[in-house]
Design a protein around this motif. Structure first.
Motif, PDB file in Angstrom:
ATOM      1  N   ILE A 223      50.894  39.622  27.967  1.00 25.16           N
ATOM      2  CA  ILE A 223      49.695  39.365  27.180  1.00 25.16           C
ATOM      3  C   ILE A 223      49.096  40.693  26.731  1.00 25.16           C
ATOM      4  CG2 ILE A 223      49.078  37.149  28.233  1.00 25.16           C
ATOM      5  CD1 ILE A 223      47.036  38.801  29.929  1.00 25.16           C
ATOM      6  N   VAL A 224      48.132  40.588  25.827  1.00 20.43           N
ATOM      7  CA  VAL A 224      47.524  41.776  25.251  1.00 20.43           C
ATOM      8  C   VAL A 224      46.063  41.815  25.674  1.00 20.43           C
ATOM      9  CG1 VAL A 224      46.725  42.576  23.006  1.00 20.43           C
ATOM     10  CG2 VAL A 224      49.112  42.032  23.335  1.00 20.43           C
ATOM     11  N   TYR A 225      45.704  42.830  26.472  1.00 22.35           N
ATOM     12  CA  TYR A 225      44.353  42.904  27.032  1.00 22.35           C
ATOM     13  C   TYR A 225      44.170  44.328  27.558  1.00 22.35           C
ATOM     14  CZ  TYR A 225      40.296  41.486  29.855  1.00 22.35           C
ATOM     15  OH  TYR A 225      39.043  41.355  30.400  1.00 22.35           O
ATOM     16  N   HIS A 226      43.040  44.938  27.268  1.00 26.27           N
ATOM     17  CA  HIS A 226      42.904  46.357  27.588  1.00 26.27           C
ATOM     18  C   HIS A 226      42.628  46.638  29.055  1.00 26.27           C
ATOM     19  CE1 HIS A 226      40.960  50.297  27.972  1.00 26.27           C
ATOM     20  NE2 HIS A 226      41.826  50.659  27.059  1.00 26.27           N
ATOM     21  N   ASP A 227      41.599  45.998  29.610  1.00 27.62           N
ATOM     22  CA  ASP A 227      41.154  46.389  30.941  1.00 27.62           C
ATOM     23  C   ASP A 227      41.995  45.744  32.046  1.00 27.62           C
ATOM     24  OD1 ASP A 227      39.251  47.659  29.474  1.00 27.62           O
ATOM     25  OD2 ASP A 227      37.534  46.618  30.319  1.00 27.62           O
ATOM     26  N   GLU A 228      41.877  46.316  33.233  1.00 26.04           N
ATOM     27  CA  GLU A 228      42.618  45.763  34.371  1.00 26.04           C
ATOM     28  C   GLU A 228      42.005  44.444  34.838  1.00 26.04           C
ATOM     29  OE1 GLU A 228      42.859  48.554  37.556  1.00 26.04           O
ATOM     30  OE2 GLU A 228      44.074  47.245  38.803  1.00 26.04           O
ATOM     31  N   THR A 229      40.692  44.299  34.624  1.00 24.15           N
ATOM     32  CA  THR A 229      40.001  43.113  35.143  1.00 24.15           C
ATOM     33  C   THR A 229      39.382  42.286  34.018  1.00 24.15           C
ATOM     34  OG1 THR A 229      37.947  44.342  35.373  1.00 24.15           O
ATOM     35  CG2 THR A 229      39.378  44.276  37.296  1.00 24.15           C
ATOM     36  N   LEU A 230      39.137  41.022  34.320  1.00 21.37           N
ATOM     37  CA  LEU A 230      38.320  40.185  33.437  1.00 21.37           C
ATOM     38  C   LEU A 230      36.874  40.647  33.621  1.00 21.37           C
ATOM     39  CD1 LEU A 230      39.966  36.751  34.273  1.00 21.37           C
ATOM     40  CD2 LEU A 230      40.216  38.040  32.154  1.00 21.37           C
ATOM     41  N   ASN A 231      36.233  40.997  32.555  1.00 24.56           N
ATOM     42  CA  ASN A 231      34.876  41.527  32.721  1.00 24.56           C
ATOM     43  C   ASN A 231      34.014  41.240  31.499  1.00 24.56           C
ATOM     44  OD1 ASN A 231      35.209  43.718  30.735  1.00 24.56           O
ATOM     45  ND2 ASN A 231      36.679  44.514  32.216  1.00 24.56           N
ATOM     46  N   GLU A 232      32.727  41.524  31.669  1.00 27.92           N
ATOM     47  CA  GLU A 232      31.715  41.170  30.669  1.00 27.92           C
ATOM     48  C   GLU A 232      31.921  41.917  29.360  1.00 27.92           C
ATOM     49  OE1 GLU A 232      30.996  42.977  33.614  1.00 27.92           O
ATOM     50  OE2 GLU A 232      31.255  41.076  34.617  1.00 27.92           O
ATOM     51  N   ARG A 233      32.593  43.063  29.393  1.00 26.61           N
ATOM     52  CA  ARG A 233      32.805  43.830  28.164  1.00 26.61           C
ATOM     53  C   ARG A 233      33.777  43.115  27.229  1.00 26.61           C
ATOM     54  NH1 ARG A 233      35.854  47.525  25.593  1.00 26.61           N
ATOM     55  NH2 ARG A 233      37.623  47.339  26.994  1.00 26.61           N
ATOM     56  N   LEU A 234      34.714  42.404  27.814  1.00 24.67           N
ATOM     57  CA  LEU A 234      35.802  41.862  26.998  1.00 24.67           C
ATOM     58  C   LEU A 234      35.790  40.350  26.854  1.00 24.67           C
ATOM     59  CD1 LEU A 234      38.782  44.114  28.156  1.00 24.67           C
ATOM     60  CD2 LEU A 234      37.464  44.260  26.053  1.00 24.67           C
ATOM     61  N   ASN A 238      32.523  33.025  32.220  1.00 27.87           N
ATOM     62  CA  ASN A 238      33.134  31.717  32.483  1.00 27.87           C
ATOM     63  C   ASN A 238      33.486  31.517  33.951  1.00 27.87           C
ATOM     64  OD1 ASN A 238      35.221  33.423  32.865  1.00 27.87           O
ATOM     65  ND2 ASN A 238      36.410  32.746  31.124  1.00 27.87           N
ATOM     66  N   GLY A 239      33.091  32.453  34.797  1.00 29.76           N
ATOM     67  CA  GLY A 239      33.398  32.315  36.222  1.00 29.76           C
ATOM     68  C   GLY A 239      34.705  32.954  36.638  1.00 29.76           C
ATOM     69  N   MET A 240      35.497  33.419  35.686  1.00 30.40           N
ATOM     70  CA  MET A 240      36.759  34.063  36.041  1.00 30.40           C
ATOM     71  C   MET A 240      36.489  35.556  36.246  1.00 30.40           C
ATOM     72  SD  MET A 240      38.747  31.495  35.909  1.00 30.40           S
ATOM     73  CE  MET A 240      37.527  30.189  35.954  1.00 30.40           C
ATOM     74  N   LEU A 241      36.834  36.055  37.427  1.00 28.48           N
ATOM     75  CA  LEU A 241      36.543  37.433  37.790  1.00 28.48           C
ATOM     76  C   LEU A 241      37.789  38.100  38.360  1.00 28.48           C
ATOM     77  CD1 LEU A 241      33.243  36.666  39.758  1.00 28.48           C
ATOM     78  CD2 LEU A 241      33.357  37.705  37.488  1.00 28.48           C
ATOM     79  N   GLY A 242      37.755  39.414  38.418  1.00 25.22           N
ATOM     80  CA  GLY A 242      38.808  40.151  39.111  1.00 25.22           C
ATOM     81  C   GLY A 242      39.981  40.503  38.218  1.00 25.22           C
ATOM     82  N   PRO A 243      41.049  41.029  38.832  1.00 25.67           N
ATOM     83  CA  PRO A 243      42.208  41.496  38.064  1.00 25.67           C
ATOM     84  C   PRO A 243      42.846  40.385  37.242  1.00 25.67           C
ATOM     85  CG  PRO A 243      42.309  42.324  40.304  1.00 25.67           C
ATOM     86  CD  PRO A 243      41.189  41.322  40.273  1.00 25.67           C
ATOM     87  N   ILE A 244      43.166  40.690  36.001  1.00 23.80           N
ATOM     88  CA  ILE A 244      43.749  39.677  35.109  1.00 23.80           C
ATOM     89  C   ILE A 244      45.137  39.276  35.588  1.00 23.80           C
ATOM     90  CG2 ILE A 244      44.713  41.357  33.462  1.00 23.80           C
ATOM     91  CD1 ILE A 244      43.717  39.400  31.239  1.00 23.80           C
ATOM     92  N   LYS A 245      45.798  40.175  36.306  1.00 22.35           N
ATOM     93  CA  LYS A 245      47.155  39.860  36.775  1.00 22.35           C
ATOM     94  C   LYS A 245      47.149  38.777  37.859  1.00 22.35           C
ATOM     95  CE  LYS A 245      47.398  43.506  40.248  1.00 22.35           C
ATOM     96  NZ  LYS A 245      48.007  44.772  40.649  1.00 22.35           N
ATOM     97  N   ASN A 246      45.966  38.418  38.377  1.00 22.52           N
ATOM     98  CA  ASN A 246      45.891  37.342  39.378  1.00 22.52           C
ATOM     99  C   ASN A 246      46.036  35.957  38.752  1.00 22.52           C
ATOM    100  OD1 ASN A 246      45.393  39.293  41.247  1.00 22.52           O
ATOM    101  ND2 ASN A 246      43.227  38.827  41.538  1.00 22.52           N
ATOM    102  N   TYR A 247      45.868  35.856  37.445  1.00 27.69           N
ATOM    103  CA  TYR A 247      45.803  34.549  36.773  1.00 27.69           C
ATOM    104  C   TYR A 247      47.102  34.232  36.039  1.00 27.69           C
ATOM    105  CZ  TYR A 247      40.803  34.916  37.668  1.00 27.69           C
ATOM    106  OH  TYR A 247      39.582  35.041  38.280  1.00 27.69           O
ATOM    107  N   THR A 248      47.415  32.934  35.979  1.00 27.54           N
ATOM    108  CA  THR A 248      48.568  32.521  35.189  1.00 27.54           C
ATOM    109  C   THR A 248      48.162  32.471  33.713  1.00 27.54           C
ATOM    110  OG1 THR A 248      48.044  30.165  35.266  1.00 27.54           O
ATOM    111  CG2 THR A 248      49.375  31.044  37.078  1.00 27.54           C
ATOM    112  N   TYR A 249      49.155  32.437  32.849  1.00 27.68           N
ATOM    113  CA  TYR A 249      48.835  32.371  31.426  1.00 27.68           C
ATOM    114  C   TYR A 249      48.091  31.075  31.098  1.00 27.68           C
ATOM    115  CZ  TYR A 249      48.994  31.921  26.494  1.00 27.68           C
ATOM    116  OH  TYR A 249      48.609  31.722  25.203  1.00 27.68           O
ATOM    117  N   ALA A 250      48.502  29.966  31.716  1.00 28.98           N
ATOM    118  CA  ALA A 250      47.834  28.686  31.437  1.00 28.98           C
ATOM    119  C   ALA A 250      46.358  28.751  31.832  1.00 28.98           C
ATOM    120  CB  ALA A 250      48.535  27.548  32.179  1.00 28.98           C
ATOM    121  N   GLN A 251      46.077  29.369  32.948  1.00 26.52           N
ATOM    122  CA  GLN A 251      44.673  29.500  33.390  1.00 26.52           C
ATOM    123  C   GLN A 251      43.867  30.328  32.393  1.00 26.52           C
ATOM    124  OE1 GLN A 251      45.374  31.185  37.273  1.00 26.52           O
ATOM    125  NE2 GLN A 251      45.431  29.194  38.296  1.00 26.52           N
ATOM    126  N   LEU A 252      44.435  31.442  31.965  1.00 24.35           N
ATOM    127  CA  LEU A 252      43.722  32.291  31.003  1.00 24.35           C
ATOM    128  C   LEU A 252      43.546  31.588  29.667  1.00 24.35           C
ATOM    129  CD1 LEU A 252      45.557  35.678  31.736  1.00 24.35           C
ATOM    130  CD2 LEU A 252      43.215  35.084  32.380  1.00 24.35           C
TER     131      LEU A 252
END
Lengths: 418, 190
Positions: A223-234, A238-252
């Motif tokens: 996937i295409v995403y700049h930061d390591e984590t899901l965060n307010e800047r990007l 929605n309640g999803m927090l922490g490293p983006i690599k923790n989530y499946t594509y379907a979840q994202l």
């Protein structure tokens, strides 16, 4: 004491953060949208490109503008945009064009990148000022674009006038690489950074290529995403927090939306759009993957073949920003023939046999090293140049083949206006 | 921090001259409910059913010196909010956002039984997602807390009370107003 605490609480409660916005104004214009206005032909468009002298509106747009067409292919509904990259702190104007009788109407909006300045722009090349000649296929004696621009959604009232001066400079090719598929969230652009919508706008901002950030989801989808984590800047909250690599594509894909409401794109979506919908001919995949890069390599091969199949040459280069990525890159089969951009030193570029060197701009123009690479048939793209003065200096004094910038409109102006 | 400074100023004024008095460590063990007080931002496309109520438990240990300012540490566990949802093909999921506060706390008595508390530090935020597999993901977010409690003494070292507090994980824009029943125990004195 109680008084002090009360005052302190009141100060805290009354404090606020100013929210900066630069929304694209409503560009509806009855003349432009009327049935009597029709699209203009390709040959007309080509003759309209060039460097124009600005004779009115200089306070906002400076003295010169580089006028260039771009397109967004969408089957039979291809859209053409005329971008005016201007001199003064590098604002841009993006218009669509239609003919009405022997006049050419240009309707769009302007944006000043150093602040939140934006507004409508309604321009025209009247029949007697080049419009009739352009539309009839002749070479006009002169082309004058005139009209007005406004602030926000106000009706345009400030005069703007441009006169054709000379063709765009194109003698030495320059790759104008837009950061994060077109620009950053902090610059209040109409789409989120690293979104498909931003990619579709990149050529309007002057880009000929783009850079993006590639990560893997927990189920291995690039996937295409700049930061390591899901965060307010990007992303939107929605309640999803922490490293983006923790989530499946379907979840994202189901739950996460970028700051302007778009979904996080897969690399496949990005490359599909780039190859089939834009005129962009280069993408720099900034690798933010810890392990095996084979998934990137497979997609690189697939989409370079797809581009070739439709007669396009698209350079899809795997970025090598760190020693760890270099090590993983060197584990790819036949890695010396894999197109890549090495951000490390030249010795490491040689190890990877990268065809592009991507040094940081703070290291200077490095003309000797760039010349050495040119002799080896390699290219050098500098990153990330944003200050107009620095862009002008690097174009004038440097020999780089490309510039990565958050302000591709600035690079476009200084390059084409040489 | 400014509130803490004001508290400190007042505390110094309240300090007695001469020999020091009794020092003690006091534990506040609290449990109750919190109501999520900011917009949850649940994605409307998945028809979320949001619950803004959640359990909030806290443990706070304060050093009571012989003057008015007390300082200490607070932790615990709280649920900010949760929601259930259904995606476009009818697949259901649920998620909750919880936090473990890790706060440095300052406190000052307002009256004999009424105390004010302010804390600053971090919340270890966790997303618990169950949708196409379970995902627990963490983020350390900067935050703060403001509270007031009323304590009724049961004995010299024990009391019960009620605390009302604002828990705010400012970095992730998650905040709840929390009401808790409280046990107060002075467990060490010297």
């Amino acid at each position: 004491m109680k008084t002090r605490i009360t005052i302190l609480i009141l100060v805290c409660c009354c404090s606020c953060l100013k929210k900066f916005e630069a929304p694209v104004p409503d560009t509806r214009w009855s003349s432009f949208d009327s049935a009597s206005a029709s699209p203009i032909a390709y040959r007309v468009r080509q003759k309209l490109e060039g460097i124009f002298t600005i004779t009115s509106g200089n306070d906002e747009f400076g003295n010169l503008a580089a006028v260039k067409w771009s397109y967004l292919a969408n089957g039979a509904d291809t859209s053409f945009y005329l971008s005016l990259f201007c001199e003064n702190q590098v604002p841009y104007i993006i218009c669509e064009a239609r003919r009405q009788d022997s006049n050419i109407l240009l309707n769009g909006y302007w944006r000043q990148m150093v602040n939140t300045g934006t507004g409508k722009a309604r321009l025209m090349i009247s029949a007697g000022k080049g419009g009739r000649a352009l539309l009839s296929g002749a070479v006009p004696d002169s082309i004058v674009i005139e009209g007005s621009f406004g602030t926000g959604d106000e009706l345009p009232a400030r005069p703007l006038r441009l006169k054709y001066q000379r063709p765009l400079y194109k003698a030495t090719p320059m790759q104008i690489v837009a950061h994060r598929l077109g620009g950053r969230n902090s610059d209040l652009l109409p789409a989120s950074e690293n979104s498909i919508e931003m990619l579709r706008m990149a050529t309007r901002f002057g880009a000929t290529g783009v850079e993006t950030d590639v990560r893997l989801t927990s189920d291995g989808v690039p996937i295409v995403y700049h930061d390591e984590t899901l965060n307010e800047r990007l992303i939107q909250k929605n309640g999803m927090l922490g490293p983006i690599k923790n989530y499946t594509y379907a979840q994202l894909n189901t739950l996460v939306r970028l700051i302007n409401g778009e979904h996080i794109p897969t690399l496949r979506e990005v490359l599909t759009t780039l190859v089939y919908n834009t005129s962009l001919n280069f993408i720099w995949l900034d690798t933010k993957i810890d392990g095996d890069l084979q998934v990137l390599r497979d997609m690189q091969v697939e989409f370079m073949q797809k581009a070739a199949a439709i007669g396009r040459t698209v350079d899809i280069s795997i970025g090598i920003p760190t020693d760890a990525v270099l090590d993983n890159f060197k584990r790819l089969p036949d890695y010396k023939n894999v197109p890549s951009v090495c951000e490390l030193d030249i010795d490491k570029l040689e190890q990877a046999n990268s065809h592009i060197w991507g040094p940081r701009w703070t290291l200077g123009t490095q003309n000797e090293d760039v010349a050495r690479l040119h002799n080896e048939g390699k290219k050098a793209y500098v990153w990330t140049l944003d200050v107009p003065g620095n862009i002008a200096t690097f174009i004038k004094e440097g020999h780089f083949d490309g510039i990565l910038s958050n302000y591709p409109s600035a690079v476009a102006f200084y390059y084409y206006a040489q | 921090m400014l509130l803490m400074l004001c508290t400190l100023t007042n505390a110094v004024r309240g300090q007695e001259n001469g020999e020091r008095g009794q020092y003690s460590l006091v534990a506040y063990i609290s449990g109750g409910m919190g109501h999520y007080a900011t917009a949850a931002g649940t994605p409307v496309a998945v028809n979320p059913v949001t619950s803004k109520w959640g359990f909030a438990g806290s443990v706070r240990v304060l050093w009571y010196p012989d003057h008015l300012l007390r300082i200490g540490f607070e932790s615990g566990h709280m649920t900010f909010y949760s929601y259930k949802f259904t995606d476009s093909i009818g697949k259901a999921g649920k998620t909750s956002v919880t936090g473990v506060p890790l706060l440095l706390v300052a406190s000052m008595p307002i009256t004999a039984r009424l105390n004010a508390f302010f804390g600053t530090g971090f919340y270890n935020m966790t997303t618990n997602l169950d949708y196409g597999g379970k995902t627990d993901s963490h983020k350390l977010a900067v935050g703060w807390m403001l509270a007031a409690s009323y304590v009724q003494p049961l004995s010299k070292d024990l009391g019960v009370g009620f605390e009302l507090k604002w828990m705010d994980a400012a970095q992730t824009v998650d905040a709840s107003i929390v009401g808790q029943l409280q046990l107060v125990w002075k467990f060490i004195k010297w």
